[in-house]
Motif scaffolding. Structure first.
Motif, short mmCIF file in Angstrom:
data_model
loop_
_atom_site.label_atom_id
_atom_site.label_comp_id
_atom_site.label_asym_id
_atom_site.label_seq_id
_atom_site.Cartn_x
_atom_site.Cartn_y
_atom_site.Cartn_z
N LEU A 530 1.36 2.40 0.16
CA LEU A 530 2.51 1.79 0.87
C LEU A 530 3.85 2.29 0.35
O LEU A 530 4.87 1.60 0.42
CB LEU A 530 2.45 0.24 0.78
CG LEU A 530 1.18 -0.45 1.26
CD1 LEU A 530 1.17 -1.93 0.87
CD2 LEU A 530 1.03 -0.33 2.78
N ARG A 531 3.83 3.49 -0.20
CA ARG A 531 5.06 4.05 -0.78
C ARG A 531 6.13 4.34 0.27
O ARG A 531 5.84 4.67 1.42
CB ARG A 531 4.74 5.36 -1.52
CG ARG A 531 4.03 5.18 -2.84
CD ARG A 531 4.21 6.45 -3.68
NE ARG A 531 3.35 6.48 -4.84
CZ ARG A 531 3.62 5.90 -6.00
NH1 ARG A 531 4.73 5.19 -6.12
NH2 ARG A 531 2.80 6.01 -7.02
N PRO A 532 7.43 4.33 -0.18
CA PRO A 532 8.54 4.48 0.77
C PRO A 532 9.15 5.87 0.89
O PRO A 532 9.92 6.12 1.83
CB PRO A 532 9.60 3.57 0.13
CG PRO A 532 9.35 3.71 -1.35
CD PRO A 532 7.87 3.91 -1.51
N GLU A 533 8.91 6.80 -0.06
CA GLU A 533 9.78 7.98 -0.20
C GLU A 533 9.95 8.81 1.06
O GLU A 533 11.05 9.32 1.32
CB GLU A 533 9.28 8.87 -1.35
CG GLU A 533 9.42 8.26 -2.74
CD GLU A 533 8.37 7.20 -3.05
OE1 GLU A 533 7.34 7.13 -2.33
OE2 GLU A 533 8.57 6.44 -4.02
N VAL A 534 8.88 8.96 1.84
CA VAL A 534 8.98 9.81 3.02
C VAL A 534 9.88 9.14 4.07
O VAL A 534 10.77 9.77 4.66
CB VAL A 534 7.57 10.13 3.57
CG1 VAL A 534 7.65 10.93 4.86
CG2 VAL A 534 6.77 10.90 2.51
N THR A 619 17.22 3.07 -6.87
CA THR A 619 15.97 3.78 -6.57
C THR A 619 14.90 2.86 -6.01
O THR A 619 13.85 3.32 -5.57
CB THR A 619 15.46 4.54 -7.82
OG1 THR A 619 14.44 5.45 -7.41
CG2 THR A 619 14.93 3.60 -8.87
N GLU A 620 15.15 1.56 -6.01
CA GLU A 620 14.22 0.60 -5.40
C GLU A 620 14.80 0.09 -4.07
O GLU A 620 14.43 -0.96 -3.57
CB GLU A 620 13.98 -0.55 -6.41
CG GLU A 620 12.91 -1.54 -6.05
CD GLU A 620 11.47 -1.11 -6.28
OE1 GLU A 620 11.24 0.01 -6.78
OE2 GLU A 620 10.57 -1.90 -5.96
N ALA A 621 15.77 0.85 -3.53
CA ALA A 621 16.41 0.52 -2.23
C ALA A 621 17.26 -0.74 -2.27
O ALA A 621 17.47 -1.36 -1.23
CB ALA A 621 15.38 0.44 -1.12
C1 DMJ Z 1 9.55 2.57 -6.50
O1 DMJ Z 1 9.34 1.55 -7.41
C2 DMJ Z 1 10.80 3.31 -6.81
O2 DMJ Z 1 11.18 4.01 -5.70
C3 DMJ Z 1 10.65 4.25 -7.97
O3 DMJ Z 1 11.80 5.02 -8.20
C4 DMJ Z 1 9.51 5.18 -7.78
N1 DMJ Z 1 8.42 4.66 -7.08
C5 DMJ Z 1 8.32 3.40 -6.47
C6 DMJ Z 1 7.77 3.45 -5.07
O4 DMJ Z 1 6.93 4.48 -4.79
#
Ligand code: DMJ
Length: 641
Positions: A530-534, A619-621
């Protein structure tokens, strides 16, 4: 054979004080009798001692010892020779002995009366049942907790609040886009509601087992990571009832005085970042107060010979240490290098420079160090100040360090030129050594390991597409077009990594080796959690280009998440994106609510919601306002927001 139940109680003169689990049927009676007996014994010993101490004092009217607390009834005469050695001892040489004797008698009577009263009270207590005594203790405890809470809620000194723009709205004009946005909001509600029912107060949710979940980054604590991480997403989506629920839990329950060893980085980006964003959006003081309380608990992590913090710290004892797996006891670049935004805001809000100094110290130390090929290695030993293994990555272990250099500059209203320079230098080296084009024409970011390039890119590194686009404006020699293009190429590669799977969801990491391009090879790299980066990169590219392909790609990802990750108890990661029948990992990560769903929602919102010239996302939006110091109001009143 005699069974324990038949053992005569009278067989012993003093029944044993049994504090263990019941073993005899008459256990409760035994316990109460013996407890009372021992309590009485202690009490009478104490009283005897007090009386004894008083009556056996040397009876000299010329030299008597009194506590300083009684000095008002004395006519002090300090014997210079002794008084200097024994402050608090007064010597009396009274001409009026009679007056002293009367005073002494009065004191004796008073002490006797006090002791009798105490004895009476103790007897009364012993008459009470265990439950009554427990209830009294509980009431006392509640009183203390209440007092502590009132103290905790004390407001911090008011500071200039940045002019906050675009915290509401974002309604798109297009009907189709509005529907998509509504769908993302519904997904957020599904994730939140299920966490609310099955995982409330736990860090995360197991949506299939329908219970709480946690990982070692939060130690053994139950700090409601999902609540704190989700707050600002709830707020911008207009889910205000849910937001208030979360706020109430934070006010009533969130406590950082726990004996738990947590990740400094994770707690900073998720908790401090989440609380600060919630504070700026809502204006509710409690979030700021909690963020500061937590930050104080993280400070002992910086007590290392170099000032580079430990990866983990025990919130209660303040003892820190590093991950056992990290090269030669090292701290991690992406961890100690991802504190700047939150710590600058903490100093700004409290007026206390301690936080700012800690992160600036890290920056200065890094500036002084040699960098192989201009690249920052991922490992740095906090005792020796030397690099560990020469391993550089824009994905895991390195990623958000580069992100925070750029964002430090943006957050300072583009005045922190030192940060911008470090960012420019770093990405030049990265472009030279790590960024390559595959045979099939896909641009990827590899990893540098001990002198050679590994042609592998992690899902985490996909965030860099957005970073290049965000940093385009203001780049050296006006290479804005180049960096925007580079960001777009990374976005395309990462989209391919999704598109080449059965589920249309991206693997954790993918290779560029021979015929294999943008595909995971090892089984252990095929999962999607469920990662967000993309999606994050799609959103930045959308904001800077308004190319409809980014909304289209974002929608593809949203549909795939809905189809393969949604279960009746929330959303779950999947173990193999190449298998058309997904197996779930049964974890709803807190960053799914903080980041993935927030970036999707923003992708289908108009640009006036959280505009990028006023907000910088950690970095956590979690959005934090740009500190336009010239453009602030001196009032702390939320009405000016
Ligand atoms: C998040 O907790 C943050 O974006 C972090 O910098 C890296 N990874 C996770 C999500 O994938």
């Amino acid at each position: 054979m005699t069974t324990p139940a038949l053992l005569p109680l009278s067989g012993r003169r003093i029944p044993p004080l049994n504090l263990g689990p019941p073993s005899f049927p008459h256990h409760r009676a035994t316990l109460r009798l013996s407890e009372k007996f021992i309590l009485l014994l202690i009490l009478s010993a104490f009283i005897t001692l007090c009386f004894g101490a008083f009556f056996f004092l040397p009876d000299s009217s010329k030299h008597k010892r009194f506590d300083l607390g009684l000095e008002d009834v004395l006519i002090p005469h300090v014997d210079a020779s002794k008084g200097a050695k024994n402050p608090g001892v007064f010597l009396i040489h009274g001409p009026d002995e009679h007056r002293h004797r009367e005073e002494e008698e009065r004191l004796r009577n008073k002490i006797r009366a006090d002791h009798e009263k105490a004895l009476e009270e103790a007897k009364e207590k012993l008459k009470k049942s265990r439950e009554e005594i427990r209830a009294e203790i509980q009431t006392e405890k509640n009183k203390v907790v209440q007092e502590m809470k009132t103290k905790e809620k004390k407001p911090l000194p008011p500071v200039p609040i940045p002019n906050l723009i675009g915290i509401n709205g974002g309604d798109p004009e297009d009907n189709d886009i509005r529907k998509k946005r509504e769908k993302i909001k519904e997904m957020m509600k599904h994730a939140w509601d299920n966490y609310r029912i099955y995982g409330w107060g736990h860090n995360e949710l197991r949506p299939i087992a329908r219970k709480g979940h946690s990982t070692n980054i939060f130690g053994s604590s139950q700090m409601g990571a999902t609540i704190v991480d989700a707050l600002d997403t709830l707020y911008i989506m207009g889910l205000h009832g849910e937001f208030r629920d979360g706020q109430k839990w934070i006010e009533d329950t969130l406590d950082f005085s726990v004996n738990s060893e947590v990740s400094v980085f994770e707690v900073n980006i998720r908790f401090i970042g989440g609380l600060l964003a919630a504070y700026y959006l809502s204006g509710e003081e409690i979030f700021k107060i909690k963020a500061v309380q937590l930050a104080e608990k993280l400070l002992p992590a910086f007590n290392t010979p170099t000032g580079i913090p430990w990866a983990m710290v025990n919130l209660k004892s303040g003892v820190g240490r590093n991950w056992g797996w990290a090269s030669a006891g090292s701290s991690i670049l992406a961890e100690f290098g991802t504190l700047h935004m939150e710590f600058v805001h903490l100093s700004y809000l409290t007026g206390d420079p301690v936080y700012y100094k800690k992160v600036m110290h890290i920056r200065k130390l890094l500036q002084k160090m040699d960098r192989p090929n201009g690249l920052y290695p991922n490992y740095l030993n906090p005792r020796t100040g030397r690099w560990g293994q020469y391993h550089t990555s824009v994905g895991g272990l390195g990623d958000s360090f580069y992100e925070y250099l750029l964002k430090a500059w943006l957050m300072s209203d583009k005045t922190d030129h030192e940060a911008r320079k470090m960012y420019d230098d770093a990405i030049e080296a990265i472009e030279k050594h790590l960024i390559k084009k595959s045979r099939g024409g896909l641009t990827f970011i590899g990893e540098w390991k001990n002198g050679h390039l590994e042609k592998k890119m992690g899902h985490l590194a996909c965030f860099a597409g957005g970073m290049f686009a965000l940093g385009a404006d203001g780049s050296r020699m006006d290479k804005a077009g180049h960096y925007l293009e580079l960001g777009a190429e990374i976005a395309r590669t990462c989209h391919e990594s999704y598109d080449r799977t059965a589920l249309k969801l991206g693997p954790e990491s993918f290779k560029f080796d021979g015929a294999v391009e943008a595909v995971a090879v090892r089984q252990a790299e095929k999962y999607y959690i469920l990662r967000p980066e993309v999606i994050e990169t799609y959103w930045y590219l959308w904001r800077f280009t308004h190319d409809p392909r980014y909304r289209q790609w974002g929608w593809e990802a949203a549909l795939a998440i809905e189809k393969y990750c949604r279960v009746s108890g929330g959303f779950s990661g999947v173990k193999d994106v190449y298998s058309s029948t997904p197996t779930h990992d049964d974890v709803q990560q807190s960053f799914f609510l903080a980041e993935t769903l927030k970036y999707l929602y923003l992708l289908f919102s108009s640009d006036d919601l959280l505009p990028l010239d006023h907000w910088v996302f950690n970095t956590e939006a979690h959005p934090l306002p740009v500190l336009h110091l010239a453009n602030t109001t001196l009032s702390g009143n939320p009405a000016v927001r």
